[in-house]
Design a protein around this motif. Structure first.
Motif, PDB file in Angstrom:
ATOM      1  N   GLY A 178     -42.526  18.450  11.331  1.00 28.25           N
ATOM      2  CA  GLY A 178     -43.218  18.704  12.532  1.00 28.25           C
ATOM      3  C   GLY A 178     -44.915  18.005  12.025  1.00 28.25           C
ATOM      4  N   GLU A 179     -44.547  16.438  11.886  1.00 25.39           N
ATOM      5  CA  GLU A 179     -45.748  15.624  12.147  1.00 25.39           C
ATOM      6  C   GLU A 179     -44.990  14.631  12.834  1.00 25.39           C
ATOM      7  N   VAL A 180     -44.266  13.848  12.156  1.00 32.29           N
ATOM      8  CA  VAL A 180     -43.761  12.534  13.322  1.00 32.29           C
ATOM      9  C   VAL A 180     -41.802  12.578  12.505  1.00 32.29           C
ATOM     10  N   ILE A 181     -41.659  12.540  14.063  1.00 29.00           N
ATOM     11  CA  ILE A 181     -40.008  12.669  13.530  1.00 29.00           C
ATOM     12  C   ILE A 181     -39.591  11.229  13.297  1.00 29.00           C
ATOM     13  N   GLY A 411     -32.815  12.173   1.718  1.00 24.78           N
ATOM     14  CA  GLY A 411     -31.420  12.723   1.944  1.00 24.78           C
ATOM     15  C   GLY A 411     -31.917  12.178   4.294  1.00 24.78           C
ATOM     16  N   LYS A 412     -32.941  13.298   4.672  1.00 26.88           N
ATOM     17  CA  LYS A 412     -33.234  13.535   5.519  1.00 26.88           C
ATOM     18  C   LYS A 412     -33.132  12.199   6.120  1.00 26.88           C
TER      19      LYS A 412
ATOM     20  N   LEU B 392     -40.489  29.592  15.921  1.00 28.32           N
ATOM     21  CA  LEU B 392     -40.241  28.887  17.396  1.00 28.32           C
ATOM     22  C   LEU B 392     -38.387  27.881  17.205  1.00 28.32           C
ATOM     23  N   LYS B 393     -38.459  27.658  15.725  1.00 26.08           N
ATOM     24  CA  LYS B 393     -37.112  26.504  15.702  1.00 26.08           C
ATOM     25  C   LYS B 393     -36.232  27.650  15.189  1.00 26.08           C
ATOM     26  N   PRO B 394     -36.040  28.827  14.450  1.00 24.16           N
ATOM     27  CA  PRO B 394     -35.007  29.608  14.318  1.00 24.16           C
ATOM     28  C   PRO B 394     -34.238  29.094  15.980  1.00 24.16           C
ATOM     29  N   SER B 395     -34.848  29.968  16.842  1.00 22.63           N
ATOM     30  CA  SER B 395     -34.194  30.216  17.822  1.00 22.63           C
ATOM     31  C   SER B 395     -33.820  29.430  18.740  1.00 22.63           C
ATOM     32  N   TRP B 401     -28.435  15.926  12.574  1.00 19.85           N
ATOM     33  CA  TRP B 401     -29.279  14.792  11.655  1.00 19.85           C
ATOM     34  C   TRP B 401     -30.739  14.872  12.221  1.00 19.85           C
ATOM     35  N   ASN B 402     -31.608  15.749  12.688  1.00 18.31           N
ATOM     36  CA  ASN B 402     -32.760  15.753  13.701  1.00 18.31           C
ATOM     37  C   ASN B 402     -33.301  17.479  13.255  1.00 18.31           C
ATOM     38  N   GLN B 403     -32.875  18.123  12.152  1.00 17.83           N
ATOM     39  CA  GLN B 403     -32.950  19.192  12.174  1.00 17.83           C
ATOM     40  C   GLN B 403     -35.093  19.700  11.615  1.00 17.83           C
ATOM     41  N   GLU B 404     -35.496  18.530  11.339  1.00 20.83           N
ATOM     42  CA  GLU B 404     -37.426  18.587  11.355  1.00 20.83           C
ATOM     43  C   GLU B 404     -37.618  17.926  12.687  1.00 20.83           C
TER      44      GLU B 404
END
Lengths: 453, 501
Positions: A178-181, A411-412, B392-395, B401-404
């Motif tokens: 949630g800060e920078v992708i 890992g990410k 909101l994330k779960p929905s 490769w970009n889960q976050e």
């Protein structure tokens, strides 16, 4: 000896400002709870470390402020000046018009070389104001572009220009999400480069500090300012003057050198973490009393169970029994629970600290086998209370504490790298896939080294 | 501080642009009460001393003298532009910023060779001597005719900036001038200012568009957007219309009574220079203007987590061509009572992920997110952001490769009339149906070669242009398909590098 702070990027400048604010607030405070003589010595040592005197009498922070866009620096300068208690040097900052855009490559390969001369000149000027230089303390986040990319570049320049000075990089570890992708890419590139040129990396994780704000400080709507103030308090508790064992009743002469000597016995291991106790809202302090044995019992368990704060410590974790054979199943189990240390430094501030028994930190079973336990533990002490806490203890630790977050970031980033996502943004500024691979290799090596302690 | 230049092309582009400038002035007037020309203002406006003759010198410090928009207005009909020049915003523009097709300057293309070159990609502006709205005329004919003129005026505008960061092109995809000349300018910008970002706000035609050739224009323009834009913010008129209706209903249903702050409506012009009667499109265009204001707010004003414009494409565009961002704005209005409980703050975050607040009709929740940005303004802190992302994330489905894949910013200055606001930008495969529908409508015409001759009679416009354009669009759709196919499949992380111990 003096420390020159280099604040880089939005995060570095905001945190740096809070650090000077905390330090200044602490020395100005009337709650030192020690003799007048002690207090004066503390005050003088602190001033020599962090401030130079201006003609106006207002202390001037020994700092160089660097950012690639102007908003944060102009805000930081004016807030500091408004405090009236300390300020930044009017000349000791540098900003450009356009930020690095969260792109490490832009900070490292474009802004770095382009602005090297100006930045290093500012650093040189700040160094010349010091009678004796202990080294550099750079403050940066590793998520964005300027702190991370330019920060890595400037650290290299500092290493080249001041080969005999110490460099400690303070690194803000971004929130998990949630800060920078592209924060994991930026982090991997930053850490791997810092590992080459820095003496040690002192890490603060935003997620951890955020939890401290919520659970210990009881702040409902947490702002970045709240987070930064906790970080500043922790840093202050380490860098304010304290007596080392060797120096006896003199305040430590070379703060960064002493720190490195105590904590970084091997260049492959330079990740430092920081815990402190107690930590609570200011208005609860008056109603609380602490005993040294209680504080240190908690602090030790925080260390071995890898708890980042006083709340939620797992008391089941025990050091491995001496002499037990290390089977593979045992070592996995060990990785999950027990946090093995390379070296620890405990700093005690406040009343009656001389009577404290630190034997539990000297226990050889806390440490990796290849280092003499005598060398692995150090303690600094001062009767001068810190920042309104009658008694407080801080622990700087070179241990496995960062293994999990580091493994996560790598890992990410690796998952993203496998899909080639965002790589074009980096190649645009000259960072190629091989550069990424080199960085991944460096960090996998670090992970492997710490895992096998 | 950096500057941005707005290039508004065609009738739609100019109408939207006009609303943007009006609301931008309102926003800065609300923040900047002392009337000092500050850095925030400088990002979209010059401060000019009009007392001296001609184009006065820029004033960088001190009182606001006369603000001039960093803008270029381009249209092939004089109507809209003239109206702007006679309206309340006339002082913000001067004649050096305009390009219109005055008195049919005919075919005096300066250099024939250049004409050929340009015409390779000129497909769209429809204008003179051709049926209404063929992108070919816009792109090929006007493009070449005005190339030098456009370049010169762009250079002039750029010279007034000390650090030009971004061009914002506003245009429509259906009409001739907007789609053709708009994308011609996009190309031009890439050639002339390769370092400067190009953000395009594109209004897509609806299925019932009255311009019969709009599928041709749109598909031809899409190829240019694919290749030359850094980010595209697609907008559909139906969505804007729905938002306007929704607000209308809410206000008239009596549920809210008279408690809505009039200047807080995302559709409202209250408090702006606009004094003449509002046009029906103004409400819709105000929504787009607010989108652009919120998009740039963190680059203009202070905040605890800044977001410069260059961070948008860095974080939201994982692959060069996949740069179409679905935007949604909340809140649409603010009630007059001031004490906002945090539940309502959380509602704002939920709303950003509901269809009612999106500027195109799409379904991101059931599609795949590549990345998502939350641009927050006003009294909101990092803990509010974190709580809502967790909630909101779960929905939402993010690519493996970009889960976050969240990018956030906190700007301390809220929009006029609000205590806080949120602009969500999603890079999501949900834009695909819009493009597929466009392709279908294109193919319906193209199979029968309907209206094709209007385009082909334009110099430099060949049938190859059409086949290239449609294959570019098909490729884009295919790229989204491939990503969609990865959704729901078993996720296996690639194995990590092994270190020999």
């Amino acid at each position: 000896m003096s420390i020159v702070a280099v604040q880089l990027g939005q995060c570095g400048n905001q945190v740096g400002h809070e650090v000077f604010n905390t330090i200044c607030g602490d020395v100005r405070g009337t709650h030192g709870l020690c003799s007048k003589k002690e207090n004066e010595a503390y005050h003088d040592a602190c001033t020599e470390r962090f401030f130079s005197e201006a003609e106006s009498g207002v202390p001037v922070a020994r700092a160089v402020l660097v950012d690639m866009e102007p908003k944060v620096i102009s805000q930081t300068l004016s807030i500091a000046a408004r405090s009236g208690h300390w300020k930044y040097d009017d000349q000791s900052h540098f900003c450009q018009k356009q930020g690095s855009g969260n792109n490490w490559a832009n900070g490292y390969s474009v802004h770095g070389p382009r602005n090297k001369e100006v930045i290093m000149n500012l650093v040189q000027k700040e160094v010349e104001k010091c009678d004796r230089l202990s080294g550099f303390f750079t403050i940066m986040s590793m998520a964005g572009g300027t702190g991370s990319g330019l920060g890595a570049f400037v650290t290299q320049c500092l290493r080249d220009a001041f080969p005999t000075s110490f460099i400690l990089n303070h690194v803000i570890w971004p929130y998990g999400t949630g800060e920078v992708i592209v924060q994991n890419y930026n982090s991997v590139l930053t850490l791997s480069h810092l590992y080459q040129s820095s003496d040690a990396l002192l890490v603060h994780e935003n997620d951890v500090i955020h939890k401290i704000c919520a659970q210990l400080m009881h702040i409902k709507q947490i702002s970045f300012r709240d987070v930064n103030q906790v970080i500043a308090h922790q840093l202050g508790s380490v860098f304010q003057p304290a007596h080392t064992a060797e120096a006896g009743l003199h305040y430590s002469r070379n703060p960064l050198g002493d720190l490195m000597e105590a904590l970084v016995p091997h260049p492959e291991f330079k990740m430092l973490g920081l815990r402190n106790i107690p930590q609570m809202p200011e208005n609860s302090l008056a109603y609380s009393t602490f005993s040294w044995p209680g504080l240190l019992k908690h602090l030790r368990q925080m260390l071995i169970a890898n708890a980042k704060m006083e709340e939620g410590i797992d008391w089941q974790v025990r050091p491995p029994c001496p002499g037990s054979s290390i089977s593979s199943s045992h070592s996995t189990n060990k990785l999950l629970h027990f946090n093995t240390s390379i070296a620890n430094l405990v700093i005690l501030r406040g009343k009656d600290m001389h009577s404290v028994d630190l034997g539990s930190f000297r226990d050889p079973s806390l440490y990796t086998s290849w280092l003499n336990p005598q060398d692995a533990f150090n303690a600094w002490k001062t009767p001068r209370a810190f920042n309104k806490y009658e008694k407080s203890a801080s622990l700087v630790s070179n241990s496995q504490f960062l293994l999990k977050p580091l493994d996560n970031v790598v890992g990410k980033a690796w998952n993203m790298f496998a899909s080639k996502a965002y790589i074009h943004q980096y190649t645009k500024f000259g960072i190629e896939e091989e550069d990424f691979l080199d960085s991944f290799t460096t960090l996998e090596q670090v992970i492997s080294s710490y895992t096998n302690l | 501080m950096t500057q941005s230049v707005v290039v508004q092309v065609g009738q739609c582009g100019n109408q939207v642009g006009c609303r943007f400038w009006d609301l931008a002035l309102r926003e800065h007037a609300a923040v900047n009460k002392k009337g000092i020309y500050d850095e925030a203002l400088s990002s979209f406006f010059r401060n000019v001393d009009t007392r001296s003759a001609g184009d006065g010198p820029d004033i960088y410090k001190g009182k606001i003298c006369s603000l001039k928009a960093r803008a270029l207005l381009i249209d092939m009909e004089e109507g809209v532009v003239n109206e702007i020049l006679q309206g309340p915003l006339r002082d913000v523009f001067d004649s050096k910023q305009l390009i219109t097709d005055v008195s049919g300057s005919g075919n005096n293309c300066p250099v024939q060779a250049e004409n050929q070159l340009i015409s390779k990609y000129v497909e769209g502006i429809l204008g003179i001597a051709s049926p209404p709205s063929s992108r070919a005329v816009g792109y090929k004919v006007y493009g070449c005719q005005y190339r030098e003129n456009i370049v010169e005026k762009l250079r002039k505008t750029a010279e007034h900036c000390d650090c030009l960061q971004c061009f914002f092109i506003i245009h429509s995809m259906g009409g001739g001038t907007g789609s053709g000349l708009g994308t011609f300018v996009l190309n031009l910008l890439e050639d002339e200012f390769p370092e400067v970002y190009r953000f395009v706000t594109s209004v897509y035609p609806s299925g019932e568009d009255d311009v019969i050739t709009s599928p041709y224009n749109s598909v031809l323009a899409m190829k240019e957007l694919n290749e030359h834009a850094d980010c595209v913010l697609p907008i559909e008129n139906e969505s804007l219309f729905d938002i306007v209706n929704k607000i209308h209903q809410m206000i008239n249903s009596g549920k809210l009574g008279s408690t809505v702050k009039p200047n807080s409506l995302v559709t409202s012009s209250a408090g702006t220079a606009k004094t003449v009667q509002e046009k029906p499109f103004d409400a819709m265009n105000n929504i787009i203007a607010n989108l652009l204001l919120n998009l740039t707010s963190s680059a203009r004003f202070e905040g605890s987590l800044n977001m410069d414009l260059n961070e948008i494409s860095m974080n939201l565009v994982p692959f060069p061509r996949l740069h179409y961002l679905v935007s949604s704005l909340t809140p649409l209005y603010t009630l007059a009572d001031v004490n906002i409980p945090s539940r309502r703050l959380d509602q704002m975050f939920s709303d950003a992920f509901s269809r009612d607040h999106q500027l195109i009709r799409a379904d991101p929740k059931h599609s795949l997110y590549l990345a998502c940005a939350l641009l927050v303004r006003g009294n909101v802190q990092v803990s509010d952001l974190r709580r809502n992302i967790e909630r909101l994330k779960p929905s939402l489905h993010f690519i493996s490769w970009n889960q976050e894949g969240w990018k956030t910013s906190l700007c301390s200055v809220p929009p006029v009339g609000h205590s806080h606001s949120l602009l969500a930008l999603a890079n999501n495969t949900c834009v695909k149906p819009t493009f597929m529908e466009l392709k279908d409508r294109f193919m319906k015409l193209y199979k029968k070669k309907a209206h094709l001759h209007h385009y082909l009679q334009v110099d430099g416009m060949e049938q190859g242009c059409f086949s290239e354009a449609i294959s570019s669009l098909s490729d884009l759709i295919e790229e989204y398909n491939e990503l969609d196919a990865s959704k729901g499949g078993l996720r296996t992380d690639p194995s990590r590098l092994k270190i020999a111990v």
